[in-house]
Motif scaffolding. Sequence first.
Motif, PDB file in Angstrom:
ATOM      1  N   ILE A   8      -1.717  -2.409 -16.214  1.00 19.56           N
ATOM      2  CA  ILE A   8      -1.663  -2.431 -15.002  1.00 19.56           C
ATOM      3  C   ILE A   8      -2.757  -0.639 -14.556  1.00 19.56           C
ATOM      4  O   ILE A   8      -2.616   0.059 -15.966  1.00 19.56           O
ATOM      5  CB  ILE A   8      -0.855  -1.750 -14.301  1.00 19.56           C
ATOM      6  CG1 ILE A   8       0.420  -2.856 -15.071  1.00 19.56           C
ATOM      7  CG2 ILE A   8      -0.186  -1.391 -13.276  1.00 19.56           C
ATOM      8  CD1 ILE A   8       1.994  -2.984 -14.555  1.00 19.56           C
ATOM      9  N   SER A   9      -2.919  -1.087 -14.040  1.00 19.07           N
ATOM     10  CA  SER A   9      -4.359   0.211 -14.200  1.00 19.07           C
ATOM     11  C   SER A   9      -3.513   1.170 -13.264  1.00 19.07           C
ATOM     12  O   SER A   9      -2.390   1.178 -12.741  1.00 19.07           O
ATOM     13  CB  SER A   9      -5.973   0.042 -12.804  1.00 19.07           C
ATOM     14  OG  SER A   9      -4.862  -0.296 -11.976  1.00 19.07           O
ATOM     15  N   PRO A  10      -4.025   3.005 -13.994  1.00 23.17           N
ATOM     16  CA  PRO A  10      -2.862   3.607 -13.060  1.00 23.17           C
ATOM     17  C   PRO A  10      -2.940   3.829 -11.085  1.00 23.17           C
ATOM     18  O   PRO A  10      -1.440   4.185 -10.956  1.00 23.17           O
ATOM     19  CB  PRO A  10      -4.375   5.389 -13.505  1.00 23.17           C
ATOM     20  CG  PRO A  10      -4.978   4.963 -14.610  1.00 23.17           C
ATOM     21  CD  PRO A  10      -5.216   2.912 -14.182  1.00 23.17           C
ATOM     22  N   GLU A  11      -4.023   2.994 -10.553  1.00 25.14           N
ATOM     23  CA  GLU A  11      -3.374   3.426  -9.051  1.00 25.14           C
ATOM     24  C   GLU A  11      -2.825   1.669  -8.971  1.00 25.14           C
ATOM     25  O   GLU A  11      -2.160   1.875  -7.603  1.00 25.14           O
ATOM     26  CB  GLU A  11      -5.445   2.657  -8.777  1.00 25.14           C
ATOM     27  CG  GLU A  11      -6.621   3.839  -8.878  1.00 25.14           C
ATOM     28  CD  GLU A  11      -6.684   3.829 -10.217  1.00 25.14           C
ATOM     29  OE1 GLU A  11      -6.495   2.597 -10.819  1.00 25.14           O
ATOM     30  OE2 GLU A  11      -7.828   4.493 -10.756  1.00 25.14           O
ATOM     31  N   ASN A  12      -1.991   0.824  -9.788  1.00 22.73           N
ATOM     32  CA  ASN A  12      -1.365   0.778  -9.033  1.00 22.73           C
ATOM     33  C   ASN A  12       0.131   0.189  -9.889  1.00 22.73           C
ATOM     34  O   ASN A  12       1.143  -0.598  -9.345  1.00 22.73           O
ATOM     35  CB  ASN A  12      -1.296  -1.193  -9.897  1.00 22.73           C
ATOM     36  CG  ASN A  12      -2.432  -1.374  -8.430  1.00 22.73           C
ATOM     37  OD1 ASN A  12      -2.932  -1.183  -7.658  1.00 22.73           O
ATOM     38  ND2 ASN A  12      -4.392  -2.124  -9.292  1.00 22.73           N
ATOM     39  N   LEU A  13       0.483   1.634 -10.664  1.00 21.55           N
ATOM     40  CA  LEU A  13       1.273   1.286 -11.849  1.00 21.55           C
ATOM     41  C   LEU A  13       3.069   1.551 -11.261  1.00 21.55           C
ATOM     42  O   LEU A  13       3.197   0.951 -11.017  1.00 21.55           O
ATOM     43  CB  LEU A  13       0.715   2.893 -11.976  1.00 21.55           C
ATOM     44  CG  LEU A  13       2.914   3.227 -12.929  1.00 21.55           C
ATOM     45  CD1 LEU A  13       3.210   2.610 -14.241  1.00 21.55           C
ATOM     46  CD2 LEU A  13       2.073   4.956 -13.234  1.00 21.55           C
ATOM     47  N   ALA A  61       4.467   2.810   1.242  1.00 24.09           N
ATOM     48  CA  ALA A  61       3.611   3.592   0.791  1.00 24.09           C
ATOM     49  C   ALA A  61       2.237   4.428   0.017  1.00 24.09           C
ATOM     50  O   ALA A  61       3.595   5.180  -1.039  1.00 24.09           O
ATOM     51  CB  ALA A  61       3.523   4.263   2.015  1.00 24.09           C
ATOM     52  N   PHE A  62       2.364   4.918  -0.131  1.00 24.27           N
ATOM     53  CA  PHE A  62       1.408   4.802  -0.673  1.00 24.27           C
ATOM     54  C   PHE A  62      -0.410   5.702  -0.773  1.00 24.27           C
ATOM     55  O   PHE A  62      -1.057   5.055   0.229  1.00 24.27           O
ATOM     56  CB  PHE A  62       0.276   4.106  -2.085  1.00 24.27           C
ATOM     57  CG  PHE A  62       1.557   2.809  -2.956  1.00 24.27           C
ATOM     58  CD1 PHE A  62       2.348   3.893  -3.610  1.00 24.27           C
ATOM     59  CD2 PHE A  62       2.158   2.686  -1.844  1.00 24.27           C
ATOM     60  CE1 PHE A  62       3.558   3.061  -4.581  1.00 24.27           C
ATOM     61  CE2 PHE A  62       3.737   1.323  -2.456  1.00 24.27           C
ATOM     62  CZ  PHE A  62       3.562   1.748  -3.575  1.00 24.27           C
ATOM     63  N   GLY A  63      -0.456   6.780  -1.326  1.00 24.27           N
ATOM     64  CA  GLY A  63      -1.885   7.154  -1.209  1.00 24.27           C
ATOM     65  C   GLY A  63      -3.831   6.895  -1.821  1.00 24.27           C
ATOM     66  O   GLY A  63      -3.417   5.190  -2.779  1.00 24.27           O
ATOM     67  N   GLU A  64      -4.642   7.682  -1.535  1.00 23.47           N
ATOM     68  CA  GLU A  64      -5.762   6.463  -2.282  1.00 23.47           C
ATOM     69  C   GLU A  64      -5.508   6.386  -3.858  1.00 23.47           C
ATOM     70  O   GLU A  64      -6.055   5.350  -4.334  1.00 23.47           O
ATOM     71  CB  GLU A  64      -6.600   7.796  -1.617  1.00 23.47           C
ATOM     72  CG  GLU A  64      -6.923   7.015  -0.032  1.00 23.47           C
ATOM     73  CD  GLU A  64      -8.217   8.018   0.112  1.00 23.47           C
ATOM     74  OE1 GLU A  64      -9.061   8.368   0.008  1.00 23.47           O
ATOM     75  OE2 GLU A  64      -8.852   8.133   1.439  1.00 23.47           O
ATOM     76  N   ASP A  65      -4.845   7.586  -4.312  1.00 21.84           N
ATOM     77  CA  ASP A  65      -4.908   7.430  -5.953  1.00 21.84           C
ATOM     78  C   ASP A  65      -3.772   7.047  -6.438  1.00 21.84           C
ATOM     79  O   ASP A  65      -3.607   6.953  -7.768  1.00 21.84           O
ATOM     80  CB  ASP A  65      -4.335   9.353  -6.022  1.00 21.84           C
ATOM     81  CG  ASP A  65      -3.589  10.147  -5.225  1.00 21.84           C
ATOM     82  OD1 ASP A  65      -2.995   9.114  -5.092  1.00 21.84           O
ATOM     83  OD2 ASP A  65      -3.323  11.189  -5.786  1.00 21.84           O
ATOM     84  N   GLY A  66      -3.013   6.215  -5.544  1.00 21.35           N
ATOM     85  CA  GLY A  66      -1.853   5.300  -5.979  1.00 21.35           C
ATOM     86  C   GLY A  66      -0.616   5.947  -6.045  1.00 21.35           C
ATOM     87  O   GLY A  66       0.441   5.506  -5.963  1.00 21.35           O
ATOM     88  N   ILE A  67      -0.620   7.357  -5.379  1.00 24.26           N
ATOM     89  CA  ILE A  67       0.512   7.841  -5.685  1.00 24.26           C
ATOM     90  C   ILE A  67       1.349   7.321  -4.133  1.00 24.26           C
ATOM     91  O   ILE A  67       1.127   7.884  -3.385  1.00 24.26           O
ATOM     92  CB  ILE A  67       0.423   9.590  -5.981  1.00 24.26           C
ATOM     93  CG1 ILE A  67      -0.230   9.717  -6.947  1.00 24.26           C
ATOM     94  CG2 ILE A  67       2.154   9.571  -6.109  1.00 24.26           C
ATOM     95  CD1 ILE A  67       0.547   9.738  -7.667  1.00 24.26           C
ATOM     96  N   PRO A  68       3.692   7.126  -4.074  1.00 22.90           N
ATOM     97  CA  PRO A  68       3.781   6.749  -3.901  1.00 22.90           C
ATOM     98  C   PRO A  68       3.368   8.202  -2.415  1.00 22.90           C
ATOM     99  O   PRO A  68       4.220   8.872  -3.649  1.00 22.90           O
ATOM    100  CB  PRO A  68       5.056   6.229  -3.949  1.00 22.90           C
ATOM    101  CG  PRO A  68       4.742   6.257  -5.779  1.00 22.90           C
ATOM    102  CD  PRO A  68       4.225   6.954  -5.523  1.00 22.90           C
TER     103      PRO A  68
END
Length: 497
Positions: free
Chosen positions: A434-439, A452-459
């Motif tokens: 899994i890529s970091p953005e989709n972890l 909900a998630f930010g552009e960097d994938g952080i919730p």
Amino acid sequence: YTLRLKMDFDSSNPNMYDLMAYRIKYVPHPHIGAEWCIYPTYDYTHSICDSLEHIDYSICTLEFENRREPYYWMLWALDLFRPKVYEMSRLNLQYTVLSKRRLLKLVDNGYMRGWNDCRMPTISGFRRKGYTPSIINEFCSSVGATRANNVVEIEKFNAVARAQLGEKARRCMAAIDPIKIKVVELIGFTESENDFVFEVKNSPTNDAFGSHMIKFTRDYFYIDRDDFRMDNMGGDYYGLTPNQHVGIKYVGANVHVIKLKYDEKDSKILSEIEVKLDLSEGRKKPKSHISWCPSDSVPCEVRVYGNLFLVPEPTEKWEEELNPKSEVIYSSALVDPSVMEIVDKCPYHESSGKILEDLSGGTERHFQFERKGFFVIDIETTKDKLVFNRVVSLREDVPSKPSTQKSAKEIEKLDARKALQAKQIALKQARLKISPENLFKEAEEYKGLYSAFGEDGIPTHDAAGEKLSKSAIKSLKKDQAKHVKALKVKAMKEASG
């Protein structure tokens, strides 16, 4: 009413203000009744008595350290000789209490037989249990004196007792919880060999102790219940089992189980074992030899003592921490007749009929029950009832190899742990795809936790739509950084491989 001393109100020690010297109590005294009502206090009389008795060193425990100043003030005011005062820490032992209030409660509430109960940390209790003055003195010398508050391991005390009694206690055989062994088949015995009489040393290391005779009848004898089990624990148990024979000490014959008999009232209690005795020349060497008791053994009561408390250092809830098995009584024990050589020499009370307590400090009444421990004759012994107290157990034998047989519960726990480890490995391997953005969107352990998630994938919001706190987001960023590092390590291994 009280009579106080006019001392020093400017002192930093509150005990120097106006120490109480006498109390006037119009209450009948337990010993002299109403003849006297004025009583001196300990603080007032302590130093005076020490001085009048020409005590060189007054030694007490650390809690009396702030009493040293009034101790010397009293002697200065009366112009008396001043002994030297030293304070040291109390000799605290594991699994017991030394507080007089707690000990009084143990006796008054019926937890103990009395102040001389074998579990009480009193001189009379130690003496009754079988600790000699020599044992106590050697233990105290080995521990030494210190001002540091500490708790001494009870095993150190037991080790000293074992070392001394091992050299001084007379040997004999006993079955604390006996099982009758009925001989139904004999191999290698002649017709004339009905009974065997053996000379057994009272001490294997000191010939001065002499010896005693013990008779083995080939009809039946007794062994201790601990020396029989239904299986040999994967080879770790060397006693008698239905499929494992043993030798019997001094006789030399092998014992083979033929049949087990259970109690008529309780089918779970084994009452008798029918065996075969093999004394033939080509018999197989047994793994061990067990002790036994002859058919003419002496009935006795054996009291086995353990730790008074379940925890090494009792807390404020000490009554709840009492060990319910600190005293286990075996009322149907057996001991070989040689002990009567000592018992018959003991004097008895004319009125109570009980044996007189041995105040000599010797080991005349001590025995080592072979393979069981060290025991002493109890003061409740009468001519009709023999009672022994266990002083200390023998050192436990170290198994020659670790046990390979596990219980069903242990196997279940082991399987559950293996399954959990396998699941964790599978999740780790899946995360590495899994890529970091989709972890936090695709990883199994994070699915359904965030909405909900930010552009960097952080919730940014949890599953209920609530906004995450700054500390929670910070923690998730750390998890993502660890994942990035794991992906880099994986890529480096693939590149080098």
